[in-house]
Design a protein around this motif. Structure first.
Motif, PDB file in Angstrom:
ATOM      1  N   CYS A 199       0.916  -1.216   0.067  1.00 19.73           N
ATOM      2  CA  CYS A 199      -0.103   0.072  -0.071  1.00 19.73           C
ATOM      3  C   CYS A 199       0.969   1.342   0.090  1.00 19.73           C
ATOM      4  O   CYS A 199       1.769   1.497   0.756  1.00 19.73           O
ATOM      5  N   GLN A 200       0.495   2.163  -0.845  1.00 18.49           N
ATOM      6  CA  GLN A 200       1.407   3.457  -0.953  1.00 18.49           C
ATOM      7  C   GLN A 200       1.034   4.452  -0.044  1.00 18.49           C
ATOM      8  O   GLN A 200       1.785   5.457  -0.088  1.00 18.49           O
TER       9      GLN A 200
ATOM     10  N   CYS B 273      -1.287   6.540   0.126  1.00 15.80           N
ATOM     11  CA  CYS B 273      -1.581   8.033  -0.594  1.00 15.80           C
ATOM     12  C   CYS B 273      -2.039   8.918   0.288  1.00 15.80           C
ATOM     13  O   CYS B 273      -2.937   8.659   1.133  1.00 15.80           O
TER      14      CYS B 273
ATOM     15  N   CYS C 270      -8.857   5.055  -2.551  1.00 16.45           N
ATOM     16  CA  CYS C 270      -9.640   4.208  -2.096  1.00 16.45           C
ATOM     17  C   CYS C 270     -10.726   4.711  -0.713  1.00 16.45           C
ATOM     18  O   CYS C 270     -11.450   4.122  -0.555  1.00 16.45           O
TER      19      CYS C 270
ATOM     20  N   CYS D  27      -8.528   1.603  -5.865  1.00 13.20           N
ATOM     21  CA  CYS D  27      -7.045   1.667  -5.649  1.00 13.20           C
ATOM     22  C   CYS D  27      -6.192   1.534  -6.864  1.00 13.20           C
ATOM     23  O   CYS D  27      -6.264   0.129  -7.313  1.00 13.20           O
TER      24      CYS D  27
ATOM     25  N   TYR E  70      -3.414   0.839  -7.271  1.00 12.11           N
ATOM     26  CA  TYR E  70      -1.815  -0.073  -7.203  1.00 12.11           C
ATOM     27  C   TYR E  70      -2.301  -1.494  -6.928  1.00 12.11           C
ATOM     28  O   TYR E  70      -1.322  -2.587  -6.643  1.00 12.11           O
TER      29      TYR E  70
ATOM     30  N   ARG F   9      -4.901  -4.055  -2.285  1.00 12.08           N
ATOM     31  CA  ARG F   9      -5.976  -4.362  -1.360  1.00 12.08           C
ATOM     32  C   ARG F   9      -6.575  -5.672  -1.490  1.00 12.08           C
ATOM     33  O   ARG F   9      -6.386  -5.995  -2.738  1.00 12.08           O
TER      34      ARG F   9
HETATM   35  S1  SF4 Z   1      -5.509   3.870  -2.914  1.00 18.23           S
HETATM   36 FE1  SF4 Z   1      -4.447   1.710  -2.596  1.00 18.23          FE
HETATM   37  S2  SF4 Z   1      -2.382   2.434  -2.369  1.00 18.23           S
HETATM   38 FE2  SF4 Z   1      -3.281   4.145  -1.986  1.00 18.23          FE
HETATM   39  S3  SF4 Z   1      -3.578   4.462   0.206  1.00 18.23           S
HETATM   40 FE3  SF4 Z   1      -5.455   3.603  -0.869  1.00 18.23          FE
HETATM   41  S4  SF4 Z   1      -5.200   1.378  -0.753  1.00 18.23           S
HETATM   42 FE4  SF4 Z   1      -3.048   2.217  -0.277  1.00 18.23          FE
END
Ligand code: SF4
Ligand code: MGD
Ligand code: MGD
Ligand code: SF4
Ligand code: SF4
Ligand code: SF4
Ligand code: SF4
Lengths: 248, 459, 770
Positions: free
Chosen positions: A75-76, A78, A83, A117, A119, A122
């Motif tokens: 998980c980045q 963000c 998300c 998300c 990326y 999740r």
């Molecule tokens: S969008 Fe994805 S990478 Fe970014 S905070 Fe949410 S779960 Fe983490």
């Protein structure tokens, strides 16, 4: 008593892709630390395995010039997390320390956040997590065992952060730089993973992220991640050639 | 309504109440079979809730599949009722009369069915109470109103409430009629349900005003419901193919397309099953088909725009997704079927009056449209998620499981089952509307001139 | 070399937590609950944990670890930041060991087989000891103790026990390192494996050894690799291996020689260096003296033809290696697993002579001998040749009792030795272990053994860090075997303790007293990392830190000579193997289940292989272009046939294998080994042929040629990677590659332009440039 206060940190990870050897030590360290259920063969085959951090491998070129590039992805966290706004129950939200946190108890399992998300970090619990009774002995009591039907993801090992800040608070000191290590960064043999406080300009990660190799994943989405990557160096690459130039 | 036949009142009553007063022979076997399918579906749903969503074919990164597709599909179908009743009522299209009740019913039942899907697709459906209502006030935790998943239940339940009231108000005169023709427990039931309907002028006036007010009220809801459903996708900035800016109107017009087609399917069935050739006539199909040509073509324009916008921006991932949707197996096959069934086959056929007035052809073409419109939603939702992101470790295909297909089939059986059950106790064609229409179209003598009783007849 | 130990410890995070980490033994009595001011669920952390320092016996090359224990249960295994080899880091295999400790199929009772054909039944330890004693009665001169290669006290106890009965102690290592030890001995004159100062090297040239993944001391080398890349000009790494291991993937230049030609490749590199005059004449002379026959007759073109590596690549490697010093060359693994293995490794290690890399900064650093008398600091498996003789002895009925521990010989031996049949001719087979393995199917007495987390011992890492180290191993949890849901049953005993109990007592009472005794001997030397007023304080200090080390006690080496003139490799035949295509089989050690010793742990099973991302199975890596030509697709079930047998594997084509080579991971195909490993995948050991290194008699486990045939089935490979080959095709490709000195922004820009061009054609590209 300042930095040990809640909300004065901005936790982040600097991933030096150049050092990652793809050994997967981080993956198993995370698995063990965070009570991630066993990814049985069936789950792996059906793309339902849970791996809060994954090490992807990319091929470039063909034999004999083939190159395998590894990159760990978790998980980045963000700052502007896609998300979060879609979760109907605020089960995933941003805390004041720069982390995207997941409240398992509130999650109803819509998987909307996972669609949001970019990326794809999740993971949904399709089945109730089961361990043979004896293997439950190694479960980490600091981390909830997530029930079926909810989302889970890298937490930046939030329990370790809490433990360290608690220790620092009771000792009346600030959390030392490097005192909090996530399970993955602690395991990583080559120190490709580095965890620390971006709010502290003198921290190791703050300095590392100024490296001219720094970039973030999918910056076109404007997610402002707290995981910063340092680009892989190819000693034989012509500067300015573009990486696809090395294709066979 | 050119070749209008004079129908006497007794004939109308007997014919339109044949569902309630004397049961057709096919009714019980059909309802029983549907009942069994419904039961199987319920057991499968219960099993899925008990065992977990592992029984579906969902997998990273395709987190939404058949259930959400079918949810959008049924919400789309639900747009039939309001389209037919409210819009046509407000625009006073006379030909709407025989089908308003059935269309409204379809709205209510398809909404009820649609609602099931987001509920059962959740990992922990029993916790849905968290987000349908802000019950956790003591801890100050409210649902996240920024999330379309909160707007969804709000919009849909408003729509459902409105539609139910609308249906009920229109049902009142017929309930009074039925009360007067039944004995025993049925009489007791109709007495309660008819809310003391006597048919006096004041009641008629209130019933009419209520219907018109509700129609007007329902229109914005009608637009909002499918807009909001479209936002389930449109706000997901990361998913190519989802964050299209035109989704809201695109979804609404698509819903009308599929909803009106569903009404056509249903009208053909009603005509055959209850032998209502005198009430549901070819000119009704003709009118609906003409409406459909317009709606479908509008919808096609949006489809085209969606693709154009995607390509115009020259956003590489977006282009890659379209490439996948249209040219990669198996999506390409689905895409071709989708385009043929949703537009290319039915609409050119409807251009011919012979087709528009041929009940069988209308039946089959309307079915085609809904196959196509279901595929449209599937092709938006699933390839969007199965897209090739830069993270190649997440490229996986999605194959719905038997459980999902069973629940999908269940939804059709369930809606039909409810419709047939309803037809046992309530008239599917509103008697009062039918008669009102007859009165309006009777000729009256004014002086020596013989003119229609109403001048507003549109058709 | 004088590495400053404190450098490693320079105020890392762990030191801040040091007070907690090195708390004395004993379970915490007090439970601390502190609630943070904001009541969110993630804030609630309760319970006090204790971290115990110990050494990882048997599952790594002597890594020092910290085990997190809460309420008497081990929760996590991490590297010990204080340990000179491990330095706080880990491999993917560390935590998996926890699952052996708490494995649901752990053996909970001694078990006895009353007749060779009968089943095992539970007995008590008293009965077991009686049976053990009976087995020893007639064992004088006819006893063999079989273990994994053991360093530290367990090794000395096993050897002494065997000696007491005039028997043999034979170590078994399915991935034999005998050739490596032999080559190091002959070229460098060292008994212990040396270490490599990778951190300070400018160029690393390695052959065959997956040193970042599974070979040598991956944790030690991994940390050094991180430092190597952190240097001012980053270091340059060259790796030669027919198949891309994760080490090859990390290399800047990967050479993929024909298997068995690594020695020639090394000589080719040497000849380029000599021809171009890149090193001093004295170095050349020393080098040529070490090579029988010298290198004057070696030409680059011949080497290129023989090894299948382009001449300009060899040249590039040679120039880089000689010009950017300090540089270091080393090898092992598949490079030594040939009939000419000793020559290959000898030639490789000799390269260090050429660049003056012996005992110098950034070069080879030798390790000293053991700090404790009688306790081995180096261990290697007996040669395959020795094993063949030994097993023939078993079959002939010459051995009365075989005691087996930590060595699954039935799984690890090639079919050719017919180990099962031989075991049936041994009257008493006594097997120790935590989980029922393939060998126990042939044991008469099965004894439940404590894992290293439950028992005492010492562990001397090999290769060490370049100075004396004694790692301590202490029980961090009580002997806990979960038998069923009703609770924990403790009925396992340590291997060492049991042997000592069955011995004449002349070499120790139990492992704990041996360890304590050794530590107090170390105390009396007055040197090393722990200084304390009394022996008992010293002992506690050493146990708290996970061991003792003396940075001032270093090894030394002397330059010798490559020990063989048998330079050409022999491979096994495939003529009689029926239909299919011929491949050269290169088995490799799994990054997760290793040689199979971790196969029982589900975490190890599920860990994606770094290259294929596959898990839970046995797959075969073949070159993707060759696979295309042969019509082999991913997931095709392949029949791999050698003269020793046949196995089934799943095809996984990728671009990182030399065409003609098939890479298969070791460690699967257990008949037993608990629910997670049983009947899973295929055992590549079984089809290895009995080719041996001409010098040491070690199994040439990379000398098997196989015939590969499609079985006609296709299944899904259980892998983490998506269902499409992973190539960077998107503009946002996550791995951004920059040239030296290039910024990420520049590289991104360049990539984007390239991508646009690729996707939208030249027109768009020129438009962008306006
Ligand atoms: S969008 Fe994805 S990478 Fe970014 S905070 Fe949410 S779960 Fe983490
Ligand atoms: N780069 C770029 N920029 C653009 C555009 C583009 O294409 N490219 N498009 C432009 C266009 S067309 C538009 S319309 C704008 C949109 O720009 P904005 O108008 O900023 O649109 P939103 O992001 O929807 O912000 C509306 C805010 O109102 C809040 N809100 C929601 N409901 C209510 C309510 O009932 N009351 C109140 N007080 N607040 C509410 C929401 O939570 C949100 O914070 O963006 C423009 N900007
Ligand atoms: N998902 C989502 N949907 C929304 C909104 C949202 O924020 N998110 N906002 C809503 C609002 S407020 C609005 S105004 C609408 C806007 O809806 P649209 O008008 O559809 O907005 P865009 O996507 O900004 O632009 C449409 C296309 O025009 C292309 N384009 C850019 N420049 C030119 C040009 O010079 N000529 C031509 N022919 N094409 C050009 C763009 O690349 C893009 O493909 O969307 C509404 N719908
Ligand atoms: S799955 Fe859970 S966290 Fe994600 S959006 Fe749904 S309720 Fe929120
Ligand atoms: S005691 Fe454990 S299970 Fe119970 S409420 Fe607290 S955290 Fe949850
Ligand atoms: S930070 Fe913690 S939770 Fe996140 S990937 Fe690393 S170990 Fe896992
Ligand atoms: S532990 Fe470190 S080097 Fe190994 S895969 Fe993870 S990030 Fe890469």
């Amino acid at each position: 008593m300042t930095t040990a206060e809640f909300g004065t940190h901005k936790w982040g990870m600097v991933v030096d892709v150049d050092k990652c050897i793809g050994c997967n030590a981080c993956v198993i360290a995370c698995q063990a630390e965070n009570n991630i259920p066993i990814n049985t063969q069936d789950r792996v085959e059906r793309a339902r395995s849970i791996s809060w951090i994954r090490v992807e491998r990319y091929w470039e070129g063909d034999f004999p010039d083939a190159k395998a590039r590894f990159i760990p992805i978790m998980c980045q966290h963000c700052e502007n997390a896609p998300c979060e706004p879609v979760c109907p129950v605020y089960a995933t939200y941003h805390n004041s320390e720069g982390m995207n946190v997941q409240v398992y108890n509130r999650c109803v399992g819509t998987r909307y956040c996972a669609n949001g998300c970019p990326y794809i970090v999740r993971f949904f619990n399709y089945w109730e997590p089961v361990w043979p009774e004896s293997l439950r002995n190694h479960l980490n009591p600091d981390v909830t065992v997530r029930s079926r039907g909810i989302m889970e993801k890298c937490s930046f090992c939030v329990h370790r952060i809490r433990r360290e800040s608690r220790n620092a608070r009771s000792a009346g000191v600030e959390i030392a730089d490097g005192a909090v290590q996530t399970a993955c960064s602690s395991a990583c043999p080559t120190s490709a993973l580095n965890f620390g406080n971006f709010n502290d300009p003198d921290s190791k990660v703050s300095k590392m992220k100024e490296d001219k190799r720094h970039y973030t994943l999918l910056d076109q989405f404007g997610t402002d991640p707290n995981v910063i990557y340092l680009a892989k160096i190819d000693a034989d690459k012509k500067v300015g050639a573009g990486e696809a130039a090395t294709h066979g | 309504m050119q070749q209008r036949r004079e129908l006497d009142q007794v004939y109308t009553n007997r014919k339109l109440l044949n569902g309630q007063l004397d049961t057709p022979k096919w009714w019980l076997p059909t309802v029983s079979i549907l009942g069994v399918v419904v039961l199987i579906g319920v057991v499968v749903i219960a099993t899925m809730i008990n065992k977990g969503l592992g029984v579906t074919g969902l997998a990273r990164p395709v987190y939404w599949g058949l259930f959400i597709t079918t949810f959008v599909f049924w919400v789309g179908i639900s747009h039939a009722g309001i389209m037919i009743s409210a819009i046509l009522r407000l625009t006073q299209a006379e030909w709407r009369r025989p089908v308003t009740r059935a269309a409204e019913l379809l709205t209510v039942f398809s909404l009820l069915t649609a609602l099931v899907f987001p509920l059962i697709h959740a990992g922990r459906p029993w916790r849905i109470a968290y987000w349908i209502m802000p019950y956790d006030i003591s801890r100050g935790i409210y649902p996240n109103i920024r999330s379309p998943l909160i707007m969804d239940p709000v919009a849909i339940s408003t729509y459902l409430t409105g539609s139910t009231l609308f249906l009920y108000i229109a049902l009142l005169p017929d309930l009074g009629n039925l009360r007067d023709r039944t004995t025993g427990w049925k009489n007791a039931m109709y007495t309660v349900l008819s809310l003391g309907w006597r048919g006096n002028p004041r009641q008629w006036k209130m019933q009419t005003v209520g219907g018109i007010l509700l129609s007007a009220l329902m229109l914005p809801i009608f637009v909002s419901v499918h807009s909001i459903v479209s936002w389930d996708f449109a706000v997901a900035a990361a998913v190519e193919g989802w964050h299209s800016t035109i989704f809201a109107p695109y979804f609404v017009i698509g819903a009308v397309h599929s909803g009106v087609s569903a009404v056509v399917t249903m009208m053909a069935l009603m005509r055959w099953l209850w032998k209502w050739d005198d009430f549901i006539r070819p000119e009704h199909f003709d009118a609906l088909a003409r409406l459909l040509i317009v709606v479908a073509t509008g919808w096609l324009a949006f489809t085209f725009l969606e693709l154009t916008f995607a390509l115009y921006g020259q956003d590489a991932p977006e282009i890659a997704l379209r490439e996948m949707q249209m040219f990669q197996w198996p999506w390409n096959a689905l895409f071709i079927i989708f385009f043929l069934t949703a537009y290319a086959i039915p609409v050119p056929m409807w251009l011919f009056k012979r087709v528009r007035t041929n009940i069988a052809l209308m039946f089959w073409t309307s079915i085609l449209v809904n196959i196509g419109m279901w595929l449209e939603r599937f092709l938006i939702i699933v390839p969007g998620l199965a897209r090739r992101t830069p993270f190649v470790y997440t490229w996986e295909a999605y194959r719905p499981s038997a459980v999902e297909w069973t629940i999908f089939i269940w939804s059709f059986a369930w809606v039909t089952f409810l419709m047939l059950l309803f037809s046992k106790f309530f008239p599917l064609v509103p008697l009062f509307e039918q008669k009102e229409s007859q009165v309006f179209t009777e000729d009256v003598m004014i002086g020596r001139a013989k003119i229609p009783a109403i001048i507003r007849e549109a058709d | 070399m004088k590495l400053n130990r404190r450098e490693f410890l320079a105020l890392t995070g762990k030191t801040a937590a040091g007070a907690v980490i090195f708390a004395a033994c004993g379970l915490p009595e007090r439970e601390l609950i502190v609630q943070s001011p904001v009541d969110l669920p993630e804030d609630l952390v309760r319970g006090e944990d204790a971290w115990y320092a110990t050494s990882m016996g048997g599952f790594s090359n002597g890594d020092g670890v910290l085990v997190r224990v809460m309420q008497g249960r081990a929760k996590k295994i991490e590297g010990n930041p204080d340990h000179p080899v491990t330095r706080g880091k880990a491999t993917a295999r560390f935590d998996a060991v926890l699952q052996l400790l708490y494995h649901p199929d752990r053996i909970s009772n001694p078990q006895l087989r009353y007749s060779k054909t009968g089943n095992l039944s539970n007995i008590s330890w008293d009965q077991a000891e009686e049976r053990f004693a009976n087995a020893l009665k007639n064992a004088d001169g006819a006893l063999t103790v079989v273990t994994n290669p053991l360093r530290g006290h367990l090794g000395s106890v096993a050897s002494k026990f065997a000696a007491q009965y005039n028997g043999k102690h034979m170590a078994f290592d399915p991935v034999e390192q005998g050739v490596l030890h032999g080559a190091v001995k002959s070229v460098l004159g060292q008994d212990q494996l040396p270490t490599f100062d990778i951190s300070n090297a400018q160029t690393v040239l390695s052959f065959g050894a997956d040193w970042l993944g599974t070979w040598g001391s991956p944790t030690q080398f991994g940390v050094k690799y991180g430092e190597f890349r952190e240097q001012h000009d980053r270091g340059y790494m060259i790796h030669a291996e027919p198949r891309m291991s994760l080490t090859a993937a990390a290399a800047d230049l990967w050479l993929a020689p024909v298997p068995g030609t690594e020695g020639h490749l090394a000589l080719g590199i040497a000849s380029v260096i000599i021809d171009e005059g890149l090193v001093s004449a004295s170095n050349v002379a020393a080098f040529e003296a070490a090579i029988p026959g010298g290198v004057s007759n070696v030409t680059l073109d011949d080497v290129a033809a023989l090894t299948g590596v382009d001449a300009d690549r060899i040249k590039k490697a040679a120039e880089r290696f000689a010009e950017h010093t300090p540089s270091v060359a080393f090898g092992g693994g598949s490079a030594g697993a040939h009939t000419n293995g000793s020559f290959n490794l000898g030639a490789i290690y000799a390269l260090n002579i050429l660049v003056g890399a012996i005992e110098s900064k950034g070069g080879i650093i030798s390790n000293p001998g053991s700090a404790i008398d009688d306790v081995p600091a180096s261990a290697t498996g007996a040669s395959f040749e020795a094993w063949e003789q030994e097993i023939a002895n078993w079959r002939a009925g010459n051995v009365e009792t075989v005691i087996i521990r930590g060595a699954d010989i039935v799984h690890g031996m090639p079919n050719s030795v017919a180990i099962r049949e031989a075991l049936e001719h041994v009257p008493n087979v006594i097997a120790f272990g935590a989980i029922h393995d393939d060998t126990m199917d042939f044991a008469d007495l099965v004894l439940p053994e404590e894992t290293f987390l439950e028992s005492w011992g010492t562990e001397i890492p090999e290769p060490g860090p370049g100075y004396q180290v004694v790692g301590t191993q202490q029980p961090v949890v009580g002997p806990t075997i979960s038998q069923d849901e009703s609770g924990l049953v403790s009925d396992a005993r340590g291997f060492g303790d049991t042997l000592l109990a069955m011995s004449d007592g002349s070499y120790g009472r139990d492992m704990e007293s041996l360890v304590r005794g050794a530590l107090s001997d170390l105390h009396s030397t007055g040197r090393g990392s722990v200084s304390a007023a009394s022996a008992s304080l010293f002992t506690n200090g050493a146990l708290q830190r996970g061991g003792w080390w003396d940075t001032d006690n270093n090894g030394s080496s002397s330059v010798g000579r490559v020990a063989t003139s048998a330079q050409g490799a022999n491979y096994s035949d495939t003529d009689t193997l029926g239909e299919g295509n011929d491949f050269h089989l290169v088995p490799f050690v799994s990054n997760s289940i290793f040689d199979g010793r971790l196969a029982a742990a589900p975490w190890a099973q599920q860990t994606p292989d770094p290259i294929s991302s596959a898990s839970w199975s046995t797959w075969a890596e073949i070159n993707s272009i060759q696979a295309d030509q042969l019509g082999i697709k991913e997931g095709d079930v392949l029949l791999i046939r050698s003269t020793s047998g046949e196995i089934e594997v799943l095809a996984y084509p990728h671009p990182g294998v030399r065409p003609g080579v098939i890479g298969i991971p070791m460690g699967q195909g257990h008949r037993k080994s608990g629910r997670y490993a049983e009947d899973r995948g295929s055992n590549v050991f079984s089809i290895l042929v009995d080719e041996k290194d001409s010098e040491t008699g070690a199994l040439a486990w990379a000398a098997t040629r196989v015939r590969v045939q499609r079985a006609g089935k296709r299944v899904k490979v259980p892998k983490f990677e998506g269902n499409v080959e992973a190539r960077p095709i998107e503009p946002g490709v996550p791995v951004l590659v920059v040239g030296v000195g290039e910024t990420a922004v520049d590289a991104q820009e360049a990539n984007h332009h390239l991508y646009q061009k690729q996707f939208l054609g030249e027109r768009k590209e020129s438009g962008d440039d306006e």
